[in-house]
Design a protein around this motif. Structure first.
Motif, PDB file in Angstrom:
ATOM      1  N   THR A 146       0.768  -1.571  -0.076  1.00 38.57           N
ATOM      2  CA  THR A 146      -0.142   0.047  -0.538  1.00 38.57           C
ATOM      3  C   THR A 146       0.642   1.371   0.323  1.00 38.57           C
ATOM      4  N   VAL A 147       2.410   1.242   0.157  1.00 35.94           N
ATOM      5  CA  VAL A 147       3.332   2.250  -0.174  1.00 35.94           C
ATOM      6  C   VAL A 147       2.588   3.238  -1.580  1.00 35.94           C
ATOM      7  N   GLY A 148       2.989   4.570  -0.660  1.00 32.27           N
ATOM      8  CA  GLY A 148       2.796   5.170  -1.560  1.00 32.27           C
ATOM      9  C   GLY A 148       1.054   5.767  -0.724  1.00 32.27           C
ATOM     10  N   LEU A 149       0.077   5.291  -0.651  1.00 32.59           N
ATOM     11  CA  LEU A 149      -0.988   5.917  -0.116  1.00 32.59           C
ATOM     12  C   LEU A 149      -1.302   5.387   1.268  1.00 32.59           C
ATOM     13  N   THR A 150      -0.229   4.552   2.340  1.00 34.10           N
ATOM     14  CA  THR A 150      -0.318   4.541   3.318  1.00 34.10           C
ATOM     15  C   THR A 150       1.069   5.836   3.643  1.00 34.10           C
ATOM     16  N   GLY A 151       1.274   6.991   3.435  1.00 36.85           N
ATOM     17  CA  GLY A 151       2.584   7.181   4.370  1.00 36.85           C
ATOM     18  C   GLY A 151       3.683   7.426   5.331  1.00 36.85           C
ATOM     19  N   TYR A 152       3.971   7.573   5.567  1.00 34.44           N
ATOM     20  CA  TYR A 152       4.970   7.698   6.711  1.00 34.44           C
ATOM     21  C   TYR A 152       4.980   8.698   8.142  1.00 34.44           C
ATOM     22  N   LEU A 153       4.101   8.962   7.907  1.00 34.97           N
ATOM     23  CA  LEU A 153       3.748   9.706   9.009  1.00 34.97           C
ATOM     24  C   LEU A 153       2.871   9.333   9.600  1.00 34.97           C
ATOM     25  N   ASN A 154       2.203   8.011   9.318  1.00 36.89           N
ATOM     26  CA  ASN A 154       0.937   7.864   9.489  1.00 36.89           C
ATOM     27  C   ASN A 154       0.070   8.570  10.410  1.00 36.89           C
ATOM     28  N   GLN A 155      -0.602   9.671  10.054  1.00 34.51           N
ATOM     29  CA  GLN A 155      -0.565  10.852   9.645  1.00 34.51           C
ATOM     30  C   GLN A 155      -2.051  10.734   9.508  1.00 34.51           C
ATOM     31  N   PRO A 156      -3.468  11.304   9.677  1.00 39.86           N
ATOM     32  CA  PRO A 156      -4.885  11.246   9.262  1.00 39.86           C
ATOM     33  C   PRO A 156      -4.503  11.693   7.467  1.00 39.86           C
ATOM     34  N   ASP A 157      -4.247  12.268   7.399  1.00 42.43           N
ATOM     35  CA  ASP A 157      -4.229  13.025   5.601  1.00 42.43           C
ATOM     36  C   ASP A 157      -2.760  12.633   4.634  1.00 42.43           C
ATOM     37  N   ASP A 158      -2.074  11.357   5.445  1.00 48.26           N
ATOM     38  CA  ASP A 158      -1.439  11.131   4.277  1.00 48.26           C
ATOM     39  C   ASP A 158      -1.485   9.306   4.655  1.00 48.26           C
ATOM     40  N   GLN A 159      -2.779   9.164   5.596  1.00 40.88           N
ATOM     41  CA  GLN A 159      -3.932   7.756   4.746  1.00 40.88           C
ATOM     42  C   GLN A 159      -4.708   7.326   3.900  1.00 40.88           C
ATOM     43  N   ASP A 160      -4.391   7.210   3.062  1.00 42.02           N
ATOM     44  CA  ASP A 160      -5.479   6.781   1.526  1.00 42.02           C
ATOM     45  C   ASP A 160      -5.775   5.640   1.130  1.00 42.02           C
ATOM     46  N   GLN A 161      -5.390   4.790   1.862  1.00 41.55           N
ATOM     47  CA  GLN A 161      -5.149   3.559   1.766  1.00 41.55           C
ATOM     48  C   GLN A 161      -6.727   2.563   1.741  1.00 41.55           C
ATOM     49  N   LEU A 162      -7.914   2.983   2.746  1.00 44.31           N
ATOM     50  CA  LEU A 162      -9.086   2.777   3.008  1.00 44.31           C
ATOM     51  C   LEU A 162     -10.534   3.905   3.086  1.00 44.31           C
ATOM     52  N   ASP A 163     -10.537   4.362   2.546  1.00 42.36           N
ATOM     53  CA  ASP A 163     -12.674   4.435   2.284  1.00 42.36           C
ATOM     54  C   ASP A 163     -13.822   4.284   3.071  1.00 42.36           C
ATOM     55  N   ASN A 164     -13.910   4.183   4.507  1.00 47.01           N
ATOM     56  CA  ASN A 164     -14.574   3.485   5.277  1.00 47.01           C
ATOM     57  C   ASN A 164     -16.277   3.840   4.742  1.00 47.01           C
ATOM     58  N   GLY A 210       3.046  -5.935   2.065  1.00 45.63           N
ATOM     59  CA  GLY A 210       1.709  -5.913   2.113  1.00 45.63           C
ATOM     60  C   GLY A 210       1.887  -4.997   3.491  1.00 45.63           C
ATOM     61  N   TYR A 211       0.249  -4.570   3.668  1.00 45.73           N
ATOM     62  CA  TYR A 211      -0.556  -3.473   4.726  1.00 45.73           C
ATOM     63  C   TYR A 211       0.106  -3.494   5.745  1.00 45.73           C
ATOM     64  N   GLU A 212       0.462  -2.301   6.912  1.00 50.44           N
ATOM     65  CA  GLU A 212       0.802  -2.521   8.117  1.00 50.44           C
ATOM     66  C   GLU A 212       0.035  -0.866   9.000  1.00 50.44           C
ATOM     67  N   ALA A 213      -0.255  -1.749  10.037  1.00 49.57           N
ATOM     68  CA  ALA A 213      -1.254  -0.308  10.565  1.00 49.57           C
ATOM     69  C   ALA A 213      -0.134   0.555  11.202  1.00 49.57           C
ATOM     70  N   TYR A 214       0.433   0.139  11.567  1.00 47.53           N
ATOM     71  CA  TYR A 214       1.264   0.902  12.980  1.00 47.53           C
ATOM     72  C   TYR A 214       2.728   1.146  11.876  1.00 47.53           C
ATOM     73  N   VAL A 215       3.499   1.970  12.581  1.00 51.01           N
ATOM     74  CA  VAL A 215       4.857   3.321  11.587  1.00 51.01           C
ATOM     75  C   VAL A 215       5.698   1.955  11.340  1.00 51.01           C
ATOM     76  N   PRO A 216       6.663   1.367  10.306  1.00 53.67           N
ATOM     77  CA  PRO A 216       7.018   2.493   9.487  1.00 53.67           C
ATOM     78  C   PRO A 216       5.907   2.686   8.470  1.00 53.67           C
ATOM     79  N   LYS A 217       5.137   1.039   8.003  1.00 54.43           N
ATOM     80  CA  LYS A 217       3.797   1.679   6.924  1.00 54.43           C
ATOM     81  C   LYS A 217       4.012   0.867   6.029  1.00 54.43           C
ATOM     82  N   SER A 218       5.280  -0.049   6.521  1.00 54.31           N
ATOM     83  CA  SER A 218       5.860  -0.812   4.219  1.00 54.31           C
ATOM     84  C   SER A 218       6.773  -1.860   5.193  1.00 54.31           C
ATOM     85  N   ARG A 219       6.866  -2.397   4.923  1.00 51.71           N
ATOM     86  CA  ARG A 219       7.834  -3.736   4.621  1.00 51.71           C
ATOM     87  C   ARG A 219       8.813  -3.700   4.266  1.00 51.71           C
TER      88      ARG A 219
END
Length: 411
Positions: A87-105, A325-334
């Motif tokens: 999900t890299v590029g959609l899940t930003g490394y800052l792990n803040q709402p403004d850079d987390q675009d991998q899911l619209d619920n 894969g997807y990581e819910a915690y920092v650093p957001k990407s393996r």
């Protein structure tokens, strides 16, 4: 840094990322060249890249390097690494709402959400992966909804998403199991998940082809008459793209296999923590598996994930690749390189481990004609190492994408 310095640094970064017009002619020599193709491992080999594509691969003694061409050297040379699902590029490394675009619920079924509309090529994680040898990424919307959107394939360079893009709309992403349930709404149960997917596929099967079959140009079709959700499912039913189903529990994997058989669609199983329980079923179905990261946390849906599952799938003859894969915690990407190394330390043959993040990954995402191995005609994507790529103490020493040197840092 002052304002002028920032502007200069920004211009340099933009130039680095805009590789399409700056491909170099370059040769990369290695004490070992792991081609991941028919030539296998070449001792004292060289890869020649011209105009962004590989034009020669072979032993130094018998492979001509054009005069004046820049030559780089490394202990081990491999194809640029391929991350089969991220999900890299959609899940930003800052792990803040403004850079987390991998899911619209806002809705459980949204197959029309396109990764290209959310991808940020400037996110620090994209650079991080690039410097660690990952040159191609299959990325897009992540888990958390029954159908969360679409994926795409990008190179880990590009000043804009269009410059990075290799393929848009590669797969439609579905998710089965507890993390895609909504107990207060729908789907509230696993049965409801499959019922909703079946209904959407039936609707597409019965009427999703109408716009495609119309003699009018698609641009001329009244936009008010188009149903983007149905169009996305119709493309799956027509076999134009696979349905990527994240399923870890055995019961969810079997539900996905039944859907594939019922509708005659291509399904790729993602995650598959319980895959070792269904080896016969997976093999007989002919599906490919994008296996969970080797070191994924064993909890919840993934309580049966194992360091040895990759080796088990290889032994069973089931095609698979590894993923970040997807990581819910920092650093957001393996990093798939490390996941492959860990799998090699737990029973997976080294050649299979490297294949799982090069040619096998490229094949599963439909990119093997361009990337994944060092063969004449393929993209000039290379990773360089100062030792065995699967050893923890080894470092990446250089990365080439489309013939352009994008990193010479030691990582």
């Amino acid at each position: 840094m002052n304002t002028v310095g920032k502007l200069i640094a920004g211009a340099f970064t933009a130039a680095l990322l805009s590789t399409s017009a700056m491909a170099q002619d370059i040769a990369v020599r290695g004490a070992q060249v792991w081609t991941m193709g028919p030539q296998g491992v070449i001792e004292n080999g060289v890869v020649v890249i011209e105009d962004g594509n590989i034009t020669a691969v072979g032993p130094v003694a018998s492979t001509a390097i054009p005069e004046g061409m820049r030559v780089m050297e490394a202990s081990v040379v491999t194809p640029g690494l391929v991350d089969a699902h991220s999900t890299v590029g959609l899940t930003g490394y800052l792990n803040q709402p403004d850079d987390q675009d991998q899911l619209d619920n806002s809705a459980p079924v949204q197959p029309h959400l396109r990764a290209i509309d959310a991808y940020n090529p400037h996110d620090r994680l994209v650079q991080w992966l690039r410097e660690l040898g990952i040159t191609t990424v299959h990325t897009g919307h992540g888990p958390g909804a029954l159908v969360s959107g679409q994926t795409m394939v990008v190179k880990t360079v590009g000043n804009t998403v269009d410059a990075a893009l290799v393929e848009d709309g590669t797969m439609v992403v579905a998710n089965l199991g507890s993390w895609a349930l909504d107990r207060e709404s729908a789907p509230g149960t696993r049965a409801k998940q499959i019922a909703m997917l079946r209904q959407a596929l039936l609707r597409a099967q019965q009427g999703g082809e109408s716009a495609e079959d119309d003699d009018e140009d698609e641009d001329a079709v009244d936009s008010a008459s188009r149903d983007l959700v149905n169009e996305a499912f119709a493309s799956v039913v027509r076999g134009e793209r696979p349905l990527l189903v994240t399923a870890n529990r055995a019961q969810d994997i079997m539900s996905a296999l039944r859907l594939a058989d019922e509708f005659g669609i291509e399904v790729i199983i993602d995650g598959a923590a319980d895959a070792h329980m269904l080896l016969d079923e997976l093999r007989e179905s002919g599906v490919s598996v994008i296996l969970h990261p080797t070191m994924a946390r064993n909890s919840g849906e993934m309580e049966n994930a194992s360091f040895t599952t990759a080796a088990t799938l290889a032994e069973a003859g089931i095609p698979f690749a590894l993923q970040s894969g997807y990581e819910a915690y920092v650093p957001k990407s393996r990093v798939v390189l490390w996941e492959a190394g860990f799998a090699a330390g737990h029973g997976l043959a080294p050649e299979d481990a490297l294949a799982s993040v090069t040619i096998d990954a490229a094949r599963i995402i439909g990119m093997d004609e361009r990337v994944g191995s060092l063969e004449v005609g393929k993209d000039g994507d290379i990773a360089m190492f100062n030792g065995d790529p699967l050893e923890y103490v080894t470092h990446v020493t250089g990365v080439v994408i489309d013939g352009y040197v994008v990193s010479e840092a030691t990582r």
